[in-house]
Design a protein around this motif. Structure first.
Motif, PDB file in Angstrom:
ATOM      1  N   PHE A 185      29.918  17.840 -30.583  1.00 48.03           N
ATOM      2  CA  PHE A 185      31.505  18.169 -31.011  1.00 48.03           C
ATOM      3  C   PHE A 185      31.845  16.353 -30.769  1.00 48.03           C
ATOM      4  O   PHE A 185      32.834  16.449 -31.591  1.00 48.03           O
ATOM      5  N   ALA A 186      31.409  15.660 -30.418  1.00 44.35           N
ATOM      6  CA  ALA A 186      31.322  14.096 -30.858  1.00 44.35           C
ATOM      7  C   ALA A 186      31.432  13.479 -31.916  1.00 44.35           C
ATOM      8  O   ALA A 186      32.892  13.543 -32.539  1.00 44.35           O
ATOM      9  N   ARG A 187      30.655  14.331 -32.429  1.00 44.39           N
ATOM     10  CA  ARG A 187      30.577  14.055 -33.828  1.00 44.39           C
ATOM     11  C   ARG A 187      31.430  15.036 -34.872  1.00 44.39           C
ATOM     12  O   ARG A 187      32.021  14.155 -36.264  1.00 44.39           O
ATOM     13  N   MET A 188      32.802  15.685 -34.387  1.00 42.09           N
ATOM     14  CA  MET A 188      33.470  16.318 -35.431  1.00 42.09           C
ATOM     15  C   MET A 188      34.694  15.713 -34.711  1.00 42.09           C
ATOM     16  O   MET A 188      35.722  16.478 -34.688  1.00 42.09           O
ATOM     17  N   GLY A 189      34.258  14.735 -33.764  1.00 46.07           N
ATOM     18  CA  GLY A 189      36.070  13.640 -33.420  1.00 46.07           C
ATOM     19  C   GLY A 189      36.393  14.710 -32.145  1.00 46.07           C
ATOM     20  O   GLY A 189      37.661  14.220 -32.317  1.00 46.07           O
ATOM     21  N   LEU A 190      35.751  15.496 -31.772  1.00 46.38           N
ATOM     22  CA  LEU A 190      36.452  16.475 -30.529  1.00 46.38           C
ATOM     23  C   LEU A 190      36.023  16.281 -29.212  1.00 46.38           C
ATOM     24  O   LEU A 190      34.910  15.495 -29.165  1.00 46.38           O
ATOM     25  N   LYS A 191      36.908  15.248 -27.799  1.00 48.54           N
ATOM     26  CA  LYS A 191      36.480  15.269 -26.585  1.00 48.54           C
ATOM     27  C   LYS A 191      36.608  16.678 -26.292  1.00 48.54           C
ATOM     28  O   LYS A 191      37.001  17.352 -25.410  1.00 48.54           O
ATOM     29  N   ALA A 192      34.674  16.825 -25.747  1.00 51.11           N
ATOM     30  CA  ALA A 192      34.602  18.548 -25.589  1.00 51.11           C
ATOM     31  C   ALA A 192      34.186  18.223 -23.805  1.00 51.11           C
ATOM     32  O   ALA A 192      32.871  17.181 -23.989  1.00 51.11           O
ATOM     33  N   ILE A 193      34.668  18.886 -23.062  1.00 52.49           N
ATOM     34  CA  ILE A 193      34.704  18.795 -21.351  1.00 52.49           C
ATOM     35  C   ILE A 193      33.761  19.956 -21.061  1.00 52.49           C
ATOM     36  O   ILE A 193      34.128  20.992 -20.856  1.00 52.49           O
ATOM     37  N   PRO A 194      33.025  19.308 -20.465  1.00 53.44           N
ATOM     38  CA  PRO A 194      32.225  20.374 -19.457  1.00 53.44           C
ATOM     39  C   PRO A 194      31.943  20.931 -18.767  1.00 53.44           C
ATOM     40  O   PRO A 194      32.607  20.311 -17.365  1.00 53.44           O
ATOM     41  N   MET A 195      33.058  22.299 -17.959  1.00 57.01           N
ATOM     42  CA  MET A 195      32.557  22.653 -16.862  1.00 57.01           C
ATOM     43  C   MET A 195      32.662  24.229 -16.883  1.00 57.01           C
ATOM     44  O   MET A 195      31.906  24.757 -17.731  1.00 57.01           O
ATOM     45  N   ALA A 196      31.923  23.944 -15.337  1.00 60.10           N
ATOM     46  CA  ALA A 196      30.870  24.908 -14.948  1.00 60.10           C
ATOM     47  C   ALA A 196      31.874  26.626 -14.911  1.00 60.10           C
ATOM     48  O   ALA A 196      33.174  26.626 -15.166  1.00 60.10           O
ATOM     49  N   ALA A 197      30.976  27.650 -15.719  1.00 57.10           N
ATOM     50  CA  ALA A 197      32.198  28.809 -16.130  1.00 57.10           C
ATOM     51  C   ALA A 197      31.074  30.073 -15.399  1.00 57.10           C
ATOM     52  O   ALA A 197      29.752  29.959 -15.307  1.00 57.10           O
ATOM     53  N   ASP A 198      32.154  31.023 -15.748  1.00 54.94           N
ATOM     54  CA  ASP A 198      31.361  32.234 -15.336  1.00 54.94           C
ATOM     55  C   ASP A 198      30.597  32.804 -16.868  1.00 54.94           C
ATOM     56  O   ASP A 198      30.953  32.392 -17.822  1.00 54.94           O
ATOM     57  N   THR A 199      29.859  33.656 -15.966  1.00 50.39           N
ATOM     58  CA  THR A 199      28.449  34.082 -17.354  1.00 50.39           C
ATOM     59  C   THR A 199      29.485  35.312 -17.653  1.00 50.39           C
ATOM     60  O   THR A 199      28.431  35.757 -19.053  1.00 50.39           O
ATOM     61  N   GLY A 200      29.918  36.360 -17.715  1.00 50.17           N
ATOM     62  CA  GLY A 200      30.888  38.078 -18.501  1.00 50.17           C
ATOM     63  C   GLY A 200      29.167  38.516 -18.763  1.00 50.17           C
ATOM     64  O   GLY A 200      28.663  38.283 -17.606  1.00 50.17           O
ATOM     65  N   PRO A 201      29.299  38.792 -19.528  1.00 49.65           N
ATOM     66  CA  PRO A 201      28.483  39.982 -19.726  1.00 49.65           C
ATOM     67  C   PRO A 201      26.858  39.660 -20.506  1.00 49.65           C
ATOM     68  O   PRO A 201      26.100  39.949 -20.186  1.00 49.65           O
ATOM     69  N   ILE A 202      26.936  38.325 -20.224  1.00 47.18           N
ATOM     70  CA  ILE A 202      26.024  38.099 -21.074  1.00 47.18           C
ATOM     71  C   ILE A 202      24.608  37.642 -19.712  1.00 47.18           C
ATOM     72  O   ILE A 202      23.611  37.827 -19.929  1.00 47.18           O
ATOM     73  N   GLY A 203      25.664  37.434 -18.645  1.00 49.26           N
ATOM     74  CA  GLY A 203      24.828  37.466 -17.111  1.00 49.26           C
ATOM     75  C   GLY A 203      24.038  35.935 -17.080  1.00 49.26           C
ATOM     76  O   GLY A 203      24.543  34.673 -17.668  1.00 49.26           O
ATOM     77  N   GLY A 204      22.988  36.234 -16.356  1.00 48.48           N
ATOM     78  CA  GLY A 204      22.707  34.928 -15.506  1.00 48.48           C
ATOM     79  C   GLY A 204      23.966  34.035 -14.232  1.00 48.48           C
ATOM     80  O   GLY A 204      24.539  34.358 -13.692  1.00 48.48           O
TER      81      GLY A 204
END
Length: 438
Positions: A185-204
């Motif tokens: 994302f940095a190479r694309m000029g974006l500042k992406a912030i990592p945030m803890a998330a729900d897993t939804g239908p993927i699981g885990g």
């Protein structure tokens, strides 16, 4: 590429059904055309951006040790029945039947298929770890597709899948993808912030979303302001222990509205550092252990000879979604402002008076020199008014505009415009070339 020979069907009017900036601008700039609800044809300009984003993602996946393959879009329902997800996934799955009355589906994701490929190919712990990825079209039958490519039904996605002998190894694979995402994302000029998330239908039980801030984001996010000042683009040794780095990257508060704890936010973040905004998800990573390997029999012989169900994770980046997300984060009233790394062309060369021998000659020389130096040039050689040419170049958002007209040629200069800053420079042609090649 000469614009007179290119396919660029721009629109002057704002489409009435386009509700957000990226949708409006992608339609106006001739990047996409809708073919049915939530499904778009990618026209040449849009496809060029899509391919550049795809290549950045591919390069960073390869650097992190992932191995590319390509899985089909159509999957057997039997695999999904093995994992138990066929009936659970819901109406977003497009279920189909072939001529032999076999149940099939247009894949919304590939956990089952990659697990099937793995279980028939890998038998020993000595062949671990492995991380396999592909960049492929997906289909999810959204009940209300909207916002153009931001929430369409058909979309291009990079999905990777890791296989490890134990939980510790799986965490190392997860950490590699975590870092690779930030670098992508940095190479694309974006500042992406990592945030803890729900897993939804993927699981885990371990998952992070990567969020960029934009006014039209689909969810509200809360974070420490220092995240916005961080530089994710530094070199990383993927063979090292990345856990201390991950711990540092996630030490500050960052949460989507689903995970937000107002009391914790107030307690941990100084008032002047609290930021709340709208956010767009551009990536999502999951660790889900043996959720798929156990029911589907993806096992390897361990060091003692006994079978062990492998530990797995999956890692998705919305490649086509990123095109819209970048526009949401980088545009103005005149059009798109592409970061140089993903722009469809490096610059636009504007001939203000086609048919004037001296202007044509100067443009031809500049065009040839820039192409020979490896720059991708869109040359506006059309017999159009200057204002229309400027409007088109601003709309499609190329990083630089090189403008050649009779007055400048007579004075021995050309005009160089930076699309992002609006800065304009009058320079001799050689100096303009030098600036563009710097």
């Amino acid at each position: 590429m000469k614009l007179s020979q290119f396919f660029l069907p721009t629109l002057k009017e704002v489409p009435s059904d386009a509700q957000i900036a990226s949708h409006r601008l992608m339609l106006r700039a001739g990047m996409i055309r809708q073919t049915s609800a939530g499904i778009y044809a990618w026209l040449p300009l849009g496809l060029r951006v899509l391919r550049r984003i795809e290549q950045i993602v591919r390069e960073e996946q390869n650097r992190a040790g992932a191995i590319e393959l390509l899985m089909p879009t159509i999957q057997s329902a039997d695999l999904w029945r093995e994992s138990g997800r066929y009936d659970d996934y819901g109406d977003e799955m497009l279920r189909i039947t072939d001529r032999h009355q076999r149940d099939m589906l247009f894949g919304p994701t590939n956990e089952e298929m990659i697990t099937d490929i793995f279980r028939h190919a890998v038998r020993s712990y000595r062949d671990l770890p492995r991380n396999l990825y592909h960049i492929q079209w997906k289909f999810r039958d959204e009940i209300r597709p909207r916002f153009g490519v931001m929430r369409g039904r058909e979309f291009l996605m990079k999905d990777a899948y890791s296989f490890d002998l134990d939980a510790a190894g799986a965490r190392r694979s997860y950490n590699r993808m975590f870092v690779a995402y930030l670098k992508s994302f940095a190479r694309m000029g974006l500042k992406a912030i990592p945030m803890a998330a729900d897993t939804g239908p993927i699981g885990g039980d371990l998952s992070h979303e990567f969020i960029i801030l934009a006014e039209t984001g689909e969810s509200e996010v809360f974070c420490h302001a220092d995240y916005l000042a961080r530089d994710w683009a530094g070199d990383v040794d993927y063979e090292a222990d990345l856990q201390p780095l991950i711990d540092g990257l996630t030490a500050l508060y960052a949460a989507t509205d689903e995970k937000h704890d107002a009391a914790k936010f107030a307690a941990e973040v100084p008032e002047d550092k609290r930021r709340s905004a709208r956010g767009i998800e551009v990536g999502h990573i999951f660790y889900f252990g043996t959720k798929y390997s156990e029911p589907m029999g993806a096992v390897v012989a361990g060091p003692d000879g006994n079978d062990i169900a492998v530990e797995m994770g999956s890692y998705g980046i919305g490649v086509s979604r990123l095109v819209g997300a970048i526009i949401e984060a980088s545009h103005d009233d005149n059009g798109i402002i592409w970061p140089a790394s993903v722009a469809p062309f490096d610059l636009g060369l504007i001939n203000l008076k086609p048919g004037d021998d001296t202007v044509d000659e100067q443009c031809a020389l500049l065009y040839a020199q820039l192409q020979a130096a490896g720059r991708d040039v869109l040359y506006d050689d059309r017999d159009e008014r200057a204002g229309a040419k400027f409007a088109t170049m601003d709309l499609i958002g190329l990083p630089w505009q090189l403008i050649v007209g009779p007055k400048g040629v007579k004075a021995g200069t050309v005009e160089l415009k930076n699309r992002a800053t609006g800065e304009r420079l009058e320079l001799p042609p050689a100096a303009a070339i030098e600036r563009l090649l710097a």
